[in-house]
Write an enzyme that holds these catalytic residues in place. Sequence first.
Site, PDB file in Angstrom:
ATOM      1  N   ASP A  85       0.056  -1.414  -0.030  1.00 15.58           N
ATOM      2  CA  ASP A  85      -0.132  -0.132   0.284  1.00 15.58           C
ATOM      3  C   ASP A  85       0.674   1.339   0.347  1.00 15.58           C
ATOM      4  O   ASP A  85       1.281   1.423   0.801  1.00 15.58           O
ATOM      5  CB  ASP A  85      -1.162  -0.007   1.386  1.00 15.58           C
ATOM      6  CG  ASP A  85      -1.968   0.656   0.819  1.00 15.58           C
ATOM      7  OD1 ASP A  85      -2.898   1.351  -0.487  1.00 15.58           O
ATOM      8  OD2 ASP A  85      -2.527   0.755   1.678  1.00 15.58           O
ATOM      9  N   ARG A 141       0.133   7.364  -2.780  1.00 17.76           N
ATOM     10  CA  ARG A 141       0.344   8.935  -1.932  1.00 17.76           C
ATOM     11  C   ARG A 141       2.936   9.014  -2.221  1.00 17.76           C
ATOM     12  O   ARG A 141       2.718  10.114  -1.951  1.00 17.76           O
ATOM     13  CB  ARG A 141       0.738   8.493  -0.339  1.00 17.76           C
ATOM     14  CG  ARG A 141      -0.796   8.300   0.180  1.00 17.76           C
ATOM     15  CD  ARG A 141      -1.261   8.153   1.495  1.00 17.76           C
ATOM     16  NE  ARG A 141      -1.278   6.346   1.042  1.00 17.76           N
ATOM     17  CZ  ARG A 141      -1.784   5.660   1.961  1.00 17.76           C
ATOM     18  NH1 ARG A 141      -1.266   5.981   3.770  1.00 17.76           N
ATOM     19  NH2 ARG A 141      -2.134   4.272   1.834  1.00 17.76           N
ATOM     20  N   ARG A 193      -0.421   8.967  -9.752  1.00 12.17           N
ATOM     21  CA  ARG A 193      -0.525   7.839  -9.660  1.00 12.17           C
ATOM     22  C   ARG A 193       0.120   6.733 -10.111  1.00 12.17           C
ATOM     23  O   ARG A 193       0.538   5.992  -9.110  1.00 12.17           O
ATOM     24  CB  ARG A 193      -2.096   7.425  -8.864  1.00 12.17           C
ATOM     25  CG  ARG A 193      -2.167   8.428  -7.714  1.00 12.17           C
ATOM     26  CD  ARG A 193      -4.174   8.306  -7.779  1.00 12.17           C
ATOM     27  NE  ARG A 193      -3.964   6.796  -7.052  1.00 12.17           N
ATOM     28  CZ  ARG A 193      -4.066   6.867  -5.715  1.00 12.17           C
ATOM     29  NH1 ARG A 193      -4.233   7.809  -5.109  1.00 12.17           N
ATOM     30  NH2 ARG A 193      -4.666   5.567  -5.247  1.00 12.17           N
ATOM     31  N   ASN A 230     -10.806  -2.338  -5.756  1.00  9.30           N
ATOM     32  CA  ASN A 230     -10.127  -1.281  -6.393  1.00  9.30           C
ATOM     33  C   ASN A 230     -10.966  -1.247  -7.975  1.00  9.30           C
ATOM     34  O   ASN A 230     -10.456  -0.109  -8.393  1.00  9.30           O
ATOM     35  CB  ASN A 230      -8.917  -1.648  -6.921  1.00  9.30           C
ATOM     36  CG  ASN A 230      -8.030  -1.794  -5.769  1.00  9.30           C
ATOM     37  OD1 ASN A 230      -7.234  -2.702  -5.016  1.00  9.30           O
ATOM     38  ND2 ASN A 230      -8.572  -0.426  -4.538  1.00  9.30           N
ATOM     39  N   ARG A 236       2.167  -4.559   6.071  1.00 13.51           N
ATOM     40  CA  ARG A 236       1.761  -3.914   5.249  1.00 13.51           C
ATOM     41  C   ARG A 236       2.151  -2.364   5.255  1.00 13.51           C
ATOM     42  O   ARG A 236       3.025  -2.088   6.212  1.00 13.51           O
ATOM     43  CB  ARG A 236       0.243  -3.479   6.047  1.00 13.51           C
ATOM     44  CG  ARG A 236      -0.747  -2.427   4.907  1.00 13.51           C
ATOM     45  CD  ARG A 236      -2.211  -2.705   5.332  1.00 13.51           C
ATOM     46  NE  ARG A 236      -2.801  -1.340   4.076  1.00 13.51           N
ATOM     47  CZ  ARG A 236      -4.605  -1.717   3.881  1.00 13.51           C
ATOM     48  NH1 ARG A 236      -5.052  -2.642   4.454  1.00 13.51           N
ATOM     49  NH2 ARG A 236      -4.308  -0.693   3.155  1.00 13.51           N
ATOM     50  N   GLU A 265       1.225 -13.418  12.472  1.00 15.79           N
ATOM     51  CA  GLU A 265       1.978 -12.167  12.883  1.00 15.79           C
ATOM     52  C   GLU A 265       2.066 -11.163  12.092  1.00 15.79           C
ATOM     53  O   GLU A 265       2.063 -11.128  10.931  1.00 15.79           O
ATOM     54  CB  GLU A 265       3.728 -12.798  12.897  1.00 15.79           C
ATOM     55  CG  GLU A 265       4.085 -13.896  13.783  1.00 15.79           C
ATOM     56  CD  GLU A 265       3.085 -13.227  16.112  1.00 15.79           C
ATOM     57  OE1 GLU A 265       2.858 -12.344  15.942  1.00 15.79           O
ATOM     58  OE2 GLU A 265       2.596 -14.535  16.152  1.00 15.79           O
TER      59      GLU A 265
HETATM   60  C1  IPE Z   1      -5.057  -2.279   0.271  1.00 19.46           C
HETATM   61  O1  IPE Z   1      -5.267  -1.752  -0.191  1.00 19.46           O
HETATM   62  C2  IPE Z   1      -5.599  -3.182  -1.551  1.00 19.46           C
HETATM   63  C3  IPE Z   1      -3.937  -3.494  -2.028  1.00 19.46           C
HETATM   64  C4  IPE Z   1      -2.989  -3.208  -1.368  1.00 19.46           C
HETATM   65  C5  IPE Z   1      -4.091  -4.276  -3.164  1.00 19.46           C
HETATM   66  P1  IPE Z   1      -6.349   0.061  -0.636  1.00 19.46           P
HETATM   67  O2  IPE Z   1      -5.439   1.234  -0.773  1.00 19.46           O
HETATM   68  O3  IPE Z   1      -6.624  -0.365  -1.915  1.00 19.46           O
HETATM   69  O4  IPE Z   1      -7.268   0.132   0.434  1.00 19.46           O
HETATM   70  P2  IPE Z   1      -7.655   1.124   1.632  1.00 19.46           P
HETATM   71  O5  IPE Z   1      -8.932   1.251   1.072  1.00 19.46           O
HETATM   72  O6  IPE Z   1      -6.883   1.737   1.913  1.00 19.46           O
HETATM   73  O7  IPE Z   1      -8.888   0.459   2.269  1.00 19.46           O
HETATM   74  C1  IPE Z   2      -1.652   0.017  -3.100  1.00 16.27           C
HETATM   75  O1  IPE Z   2      -1.421   1.803  -3.508  1.00 16.27           O
HETATM   76  C2  IPE Z   2      -1.461  -0.195  -4.895  1.00 16.27           C
HETATM   77  C3  IPE Z   2      -3.664  -0.906  -5.074  1.00 16.27           C
HETATM   78  C4  IPE Z   2      -3.983  -0.699  -5.002  1.00 16.27           C
HETATM   79  C5  IPE Z   2      -3.332  -0.920  -6.557  1.00 16.27           C
HETATM   80  P1  IPE Z   2      -2.081   2.589  -3.691  1.00 16.27           P
HETATM   81  O2  IPE Z   2      -2.719   2.979  -5.209  1.00 16.27           O
HETATM   82  O3  IPE Z   2      -3.152   2.875  -2.400  1.00 16.27           O
HETATM   83  O4  IPE Z   2      -1.698   4.345  -2.980  1.00 16.27           O
HETATM   84  P2  IPE Z   2      -2.264   5.136  -1.815  1.00 16.27           P
HETATM   85  O5  IPE Z   2      -2.865   3.805  -1.111  1.00 16.27           O
HETATM   86  O6  IPE Z   2      -3.649   5.803  -2.994  1.00 16.27           O
HETATM   87  O7  IPE Z   2      -1.216   5.768  -1.352  1.00 16.27           O
HETATM   88 MG    MG Z   3      -4.549   2.076  -0.863  1.00 19.30          MG
END
Ligand code: IPE
Ligand code: IPE
Ligand code: MG
Length: 238
Positions: free
Chosen positions: A17, A21, A30, A65, A185, A204
């Site tokens: 994740d 950002r 992005r 997603n 995470r 864990e």
């Molecule tokens: C979880 O991340 C899904 C993946 C890493 C593929 P998200 O960014 O989708 O999760 P939320 O929306 O912050 O819970």
């Molecule tokens: C994780 O990064 C990748 C996917 C969920 C595909 P994000 O796209 O969720 O990045 P943030 O959480 O918006 O920073």
């Molecule tokens: Mg995310």
Amino acid sequence: MPPGTKSVPQHIAIIMDGNGRWAKAQGLARIKGHEEGARAARECVEACAELKVEYLTLYAFSAENWQRPKSEVFALMRLLEKFLKEKTPELIEQNVRLQAIGRLTDLPPACQQQLHKSIEATANNTGVTLILALSYGGRLEIIDGIKSLLRAIELGHIDKGMIDVAMFSKHLYTRYYPDPDLLIRTSGEMRLSNFLLWQLSYTEMYVTQKLWPDFTKKDLFAAVEEYGRRQRRYGAVE
Ligand code: IPE
Ligand code: IPE
Ligand code: MG
């Protein structure tokens, strides 16, 4: 391998994740974050091979997603296809076996085709098993598992009195793999986001503030080291 690490997890699962950002912080789109994220994923596969971790599950795209803007979803699917196409020779070279879990038929046809090609091409490899979670949702998986159990009962393969934890596990997407020992995470969020709800019951957890594109081999080693210091009790007394 960090020297002195006693216990290496057999299975590591990662919620990758923070790509968006990361990109925002650099003033980039992005999708650039996702591209860098793919590089970080590659590095983690290598780190797992070095540590002799047997299974690595990467949460690459959740069932939720799909709600993102079409342009981002499209770009992610293109990236997945490109990544698989480009990296499959390397996966073969490094003896990595590719697998996937999730509602794979939701993926665009070209993605599905490339995915199946890569899975087939790496099927006989005996090193790390890399499991990509794609269009994956933990609750959907449980629903699919229940449907599969009901079918088995209808067909007379099993009796409902035989249902237990072990049997239900055999009806999930993850039926061929052990439960994760360590969940990582990135980006500091303290939630599961519908990832492996059944399988993580005694896993864990390790949360780092680092955004996924910044996550390196060294960070994975640090997580494994921390895992080595944990005491797993599974509800029992020492
Ligand atoms: C979880 O991340 C899904 C993946 C890493 C593929 P998200 O960014 O989708 O999760 P939320 O929306 O912050 O819970
Ligand atoms: C994780 O990064 C990748 C996917 C969920 C595909 P994000 O796209 O969720 O990045 P943030 O959480 O918006 O920073
Ligand atoms: Mg995310």
